[in-house]
Design a protein around this motif. Structure first.
Motif, PDB file in Angstrom:
ATOM      1  N   ARG A 286       0.758  -1.168  -0.107  1.00 37.56           N
ATOM      2  CA  ARG A 286      -0.019   0.016  -0.023  1.00 37.56           C
ATOM      3  C   ARG A 286       0.864   1.274  -0.058  1.00 37.56           C
ATOM      4  N   ILE A 287       2.071   1.060   0.698  1.00 39.72           N
ATOM      5  CA  ILE A 287       2.718   2.241   0.727  1.00 39.72           C
ATOM      6  C   ILE A 287       3.914   2.370  -0.253  1.00 39.72           C
ATOM      7  N   SER A 288       3.742   1.466  -1.405  1.00 44.15           N
ATOM      8  CA  SER A 288       4.889   1.183  -2.337  1.00 44.15           C
ATOM      9  C   SER A 288       5.093   2.362  -3.274  1.00 44.15           C
ATOM     10  N   TYR A 289       3.969   3.066  -3.629  1.00 42.12           N
ATOM     11  CA  TYR A 289       4.111   4.243  -4.497  1.00 42.12           C
ATOM     12  C   TYR A 289       5.040   5.439  -3.859  1.00 42.12           C
ATOM     13  N   ALA A 290       4.786   5.545  -2.531  1.00 45.19           N
ATOM     14  CA  ALA A 290       5.382   6.720  -1.605  1.00 45.19           C
ATOM     15  C   ALA A 290       6.857   6.143  -1.341  1.00 45.19           C
ATOM     16  N   LEU A 291       7.014   5.026  -1.094  1.00 49.88           N
ATOM     17  CA  LEU A 291       8.274   4.369  -0.734  1.00 49.88           C
ATOM     18  C   LEU A 291       9.101   4.521  -2.113  1.00 49.88           C
ATOM     19  N   TYR A 292       8.526   4.131  -3.349  1.00 51.11           N
ATOM     20  CA  TYR A 292       9.301   4.244  -4.501  1.00 51.11           C
ATOM     21  C   TYR A 292       9.669   5.649  -4.705  1.00 51.11           C
ATOM     22  N   LEU A 293       8.908   6.550  -4.302  1.00 52.07           N
ATOM     23  CA  LEU A 293       9.306   8.192  -4.724  1.00 52.07           C
ATOM     24  C   LEU A 293      10.244   8.610  -3.669  1.00 52.07           C
ATOM     25  N   TRP A 294      10.375   8.395  -2.732  1.00 52.69           N
ATOM     26  CA  TRP A 294      11.140   8.641  -1.464  1.00 52.69           C
ATOM     27  C   TRP A 294      12.481   7.977  -1.855  1.00 52.69           C
ATOM     28  N   HIS A 295      12.821   6.578  -1.905  1.00 54.93           N
ATOM     29  CA  HIS A 295      13.907   6.024  -1.769  1.00 54.93           C
ATOM     30  C   HIS A 295      14.985   6.440  -2.731  1.00 54.93           C
ATOM     31  N   TRP A 296      14.570   6.887  -3.944  1.00 59.07           N
ATOM     32  CA  TRP A 296      15.699   7.189  -4.817  1.00 59.07           C
ATOM     33  C   TRP A 296      16.399   8.566  -4.372  1.00 59.07           C
ATOM     34  N   PRO A 297      15.513   9.741  -4.040  1.00 63.09           N
ATOM     35  CA  PRO A 297      15.989  10.979  -3.816  1.00 63.09           C
ATOM     36  C   PRO A 297      16.940  11.084  -2.720  1.00 63.09           C
ATOM     37  N   LEU A 298      16.709  10.010  -1.754  1.00 59.22           N
ATOM     38  CA  LEU A 298      17.299  10.173  -0.550  1.00 59.22           C
ATOM     39  C   LEU A 298      18.639   9.478  -0.748  1.00 59.22           C
ATOM     40  N   LEU A 299      18.603   8.370  -1.361  1.00 56.28           N
ATOM     41  CA  LEU A 299      20.006   7.716  -1.694  1.00 56.28           C
ATOM     42  C   LEU A 299      20.781   8.455  -2.554  1.00 56.28           C
ATOM     43  N   SER A 300      20.329   9.237  -3.519  1.00 55.06           N
ATOM     44  CA  SER A 300      21.008  10.094  -4.546  1.00 55.06           C
ATOM     45  C   SER A 300      21.589  11.325  -3.758  1.00 55.06           C
ATOM     46  N   LEU A 301      21.034  11.988  -2.883  1.00 53.89           N
ATOM     47  CA  LEU A 301      21.261  13.210  -2.204  1.00 53.89           C
ATOM     48  C   LEU A 301      22.203  12.733  -1.019  1.00 53.89           C
ATOM     49  N   ALA A 302      22.115  11.499  -0.608  1.00 54.86           N
ATOM     50  CA  ALA A 302      23.250  11.231   0.490  1.00 54.86           C
ATOM     51  C   ALA A 302      24.485  10.528  -0.337  1.00 54.86           C
ATOM     52  N   VAL A 303      24.592  10.290  -1.542  1.00 56.25           N
ATOM     53  CA  VAL A 303      25.688  10.038  -2.049  1.00 56.25           C
ATOM     54  C   VAL A 303      26.375  11.208  -2.581  1.00 56.25           C
ATOM     55  N   ALA A 304      25.609  12.249  -2.702  1.00 55.84           N
ATOM     56  CA  ALA A 304      25.892  13.733  -3.149  1.00 55.84           C
ATOM     57  C   ALA A 304      26.704  14.272  -2.009  1.00 55.84           C
ATOM     58  N   VAL A 305      26.008  14.078  -0.739  1.00 55.22           N
ATOM     59  CA  VAL A 305      26.723  14.616   0.398  1.00 55.22           C
ATOM     60  C   VAL A 305      27.789  13.999   0.950  1.00 55.22           C
ATOM     61  N   GLN A 306      27.872  12.685   0.861  1.00 51.24           N
ATOM     62  CA  GLN A 306      29.151  12.085   1.053  1.00 51.24           C
ATOM     63  C   GLN A 306      30.277  11.899   0.017  1.00 51.24           C
ATOM     64  N   GLY A 307      29.835  12.264  -1.184  1.00 55.26           N
ATOM     65  CA  GLY A 307      30.918  12.330  -2.101  1.00 55.26           C
ATOM     66  C   GLY A 307      31.479  10.821  -2.717  1.00 55.26           C
ATOM     67  N   ARG A 308      30.769   9.910  -2.048  1.00 50.48           N
ATOM     68  CA  ARG A 308      31.025   8.359  -2.568  1.00 50.48           C
ATOM     69  C   ARG A 308      29.802   7.550  -2.563  1.00 50.48           C
ATOM     70  N   LEU A 309      29.816   6.220  -2.841  1.00 51.96           N
ATOM     71  CA  LEU A 309      28.731   5.444  -2.921  1.00 51.96           C
ATOM     72  C   LEU A 309      28.554   4.921  -1.177  1.00 51.96           C
ATOM     73  N   LEU A 310      27.242   4.765  -0.834  1.00 57.01           N
ATOM     74  CA  LEU A 310      27.135   4.539   0.560  1.00 57.01           C
ATOM     75  C   LEU A 310      27.711   3.236   1.102  1.00 57.01           C
ATOM     76  N   THR A 311      27.945   3.036   2.221  1.00 58.45           N
ATOM     77  CA  THR A 311      28.222   1.696   2.682  1.00 58.45           C
ATOM     78  C   THR A 311      27.082   0.849   2.905  1.00 58.45           C
ATOM     79  N   PRO A 312      26.834  -0.389   3.284  1.00 60.35           N
ATOM     80  CA  PRO A 312      25.663  -1.109   3.243  1.00 60.35           C
ATOM     81  C   PRO A 312      25.005  -0.441   4.421  1.00 60.35           C
ATOM     82  N   VAL A 313      25.641  -0.100   5.879  1.00 64.36           N
ATOM     83  CA  VAL A 313      24.707   0.329   6.856  1.00 64.36           C
ATOM     84  C   VAL A 313      24.179   1.794   6.589  1.00 64.36           C
ATOM     85  N   GLU A 314      25.019   2.404   6.003  1.00 65.09           N
ATOM     86  CA  GLU A 314      24.422   3.948   5.561  1.00 65.09           C
ATOM     87  C   GLU A 314      23.052   3.679   4.591  1.00 65.09           C
TER      88      GLU A 314
END
Length: 375
Positions: A286-314
């Motif tokens: 039921r929340i799949s649409y919202a999860l699909y919308l949110w997961h990519w921007p958060l991963l993308s911006l986290a990579v931009a802030v870190q300047g590298r790919l995320l670790t599994p924990v991150e």
């Protein structure tokens, strides 16, 4: 009798979204998790046909009602995530990254951003360069809705002509997918553009049309077969990727046909095994649409802030935040507007959401006209 709600469809949605999310967060773990998008397209075609197409063909509803319901269902959560992503990108991205991001952001309110990704040669693999790259499939779906509207207008009450034209369009689309994707003429065209995806959406529509014809037929043992098909959907993306586009095409066909078959069996059967109706899995669906919308921007911006790919924990922490935001979006934005508990009038809804679209365009134009330099 067509039932209003199929709980098993939410199970399929949950599987599809988790394949995509895990592929983006841990690509080595689910190497062909992008098949979740193919599954989504088939589900979408089926659900749209089930809820809206036949009332349209039988003139029991109007195109205005159809688009209003789709807008109410999809636009609020999308505009919320895109606006917040645009604001965060304006602050967090480097000028060169903002300049790359801006063209797709300009096209997003018009559901044409997939053309920007197609022309730009973007890919849905790390390093997650564009924070709204995941919205390309929503643009493809909106373009498919326009095609369906055109077919309805052309065929008026001639349903047989409608189905013939849809079958022809799906056949041509599959040929386009084979030539551009499997044979390598233009892989990005097969991935990002409607002609390469129409056959998947059309498959969902056609399967429901078939189910509507045969639902009163004698029932074979369907429950076990439906579980087997769901198992196929789960297993196919987890099989290690083999070299060559033909292997990907075969996996895509298996995933799409298994999804179509499972949807048909869900509709035809009155009972299913409990494993297909687990409450937690259905909630994820039921929340799949919202999860699909949110997961990519958060991963993308986290990579931009870190300047590298995320670790599994991150990556795991990022997905937990995405899940929380998805749940809040579903309960506080998506459902209240969709169920008309707030903003009941469609004109008021347009007035409410218009400022968000204008804000997205303003941020995008500021990035575009200054080559990403302004902040």
């Amino acid at each position: 009798m067509i039932r209003r709600y199929l709980p098993e469809v939410d199970t399929l949605r949950a599987i599809a979204v988790m394949l995509v999310v895990l592929f983006h967060a841990y690509p080595a773990l689910v190497p062909t998790g992008f098949l979740g998008v193919d599954i989504f397209f088939v589900i979408s075609g089926y659900v749209i046909s089930r809820a809206y197409l036949f009332p349209l063909l039988e003139r029991r509803t109007t195109l205005a009602d159809f688009y209003s319901s789709r807008f109410r269902r999809l636009a609020p959560a999308l505009l919320l995530t895109v606006l917040l992503t645009a604001l965060a990108s304006f602050v967090l991205l480097k000028p060169v990254d903002r300049a790359i991001f801006a063209p797709s952001l300009v096209l997003q309110p018009f559901y044409l951003q997939n053309f920007s990704f197609w022309l730009g040669g973007d890919s849905l693999t790390p390093p997650l360069a564009n924070p709204i790259l995941n919205t390309w499939n929503l643009a493809v779906e909106e373009q498919f809705y326009l095609l369906i509207a055109g077919l309805c207008l052309v065929t008026t009450t001639r349903q047989r002509l409608f189905w013939l034209l849809l079958i022809a369009a799906a056949t041509l689309s599959f040929a386009f997918y084979i030539v551009c994707g499997t044979l390598g003429a233009s892989p990005h065209s097969a991935f990002f553009l409607l002609p390469g995806r129409l056959w998947q959406l059309g498959l969902g529509v056609l399967v429901f049309g078939l189910v509507r014809k045969v639902r009163e037929a004698p029932q074979p043992p369907r429950r076990l077969l439906s579980v087997a098909l769901v198992g196929t959907i789960l297993i196919a993306p987890l099989v290690p990727a083999t070299a060559g586009p033909l292997a990907v095409t075969l996996k895509t066909l298996v995933a799409c046909l298994a999804t179509a078959g499972a949807l048909a069996l869900f509709e035809l059967d009155r009972e299913h095994y409990a494993v297909l109706r687990v409450r937690a899995v259905r909630y994820l669906g039921r929340i799949s649409y919202a999860l699909y919308l949110w997961h990519w921007p958060l991963l993308s911006l986290a990579v931009a802030v870190q300047g590298r790919l995320l670790t599994p924990v991150e990556a795991t922490l990022t997905l937990l935040v995405a899940g929380l935001l998805a749940s809040l979006t579903y309960h506080l934005v998506e459902m209240p507007i969709r169920m008309r508990r707030v903003v009941r009038n469609r004109r008021v809804l347009l007035v409410v959401l218009l400022p968000a679209s204008i804000a997205v365009l303003a941020i995008a134009m500021a990035m575009l006209l200054t080559s990403g330099a302004v902040r």
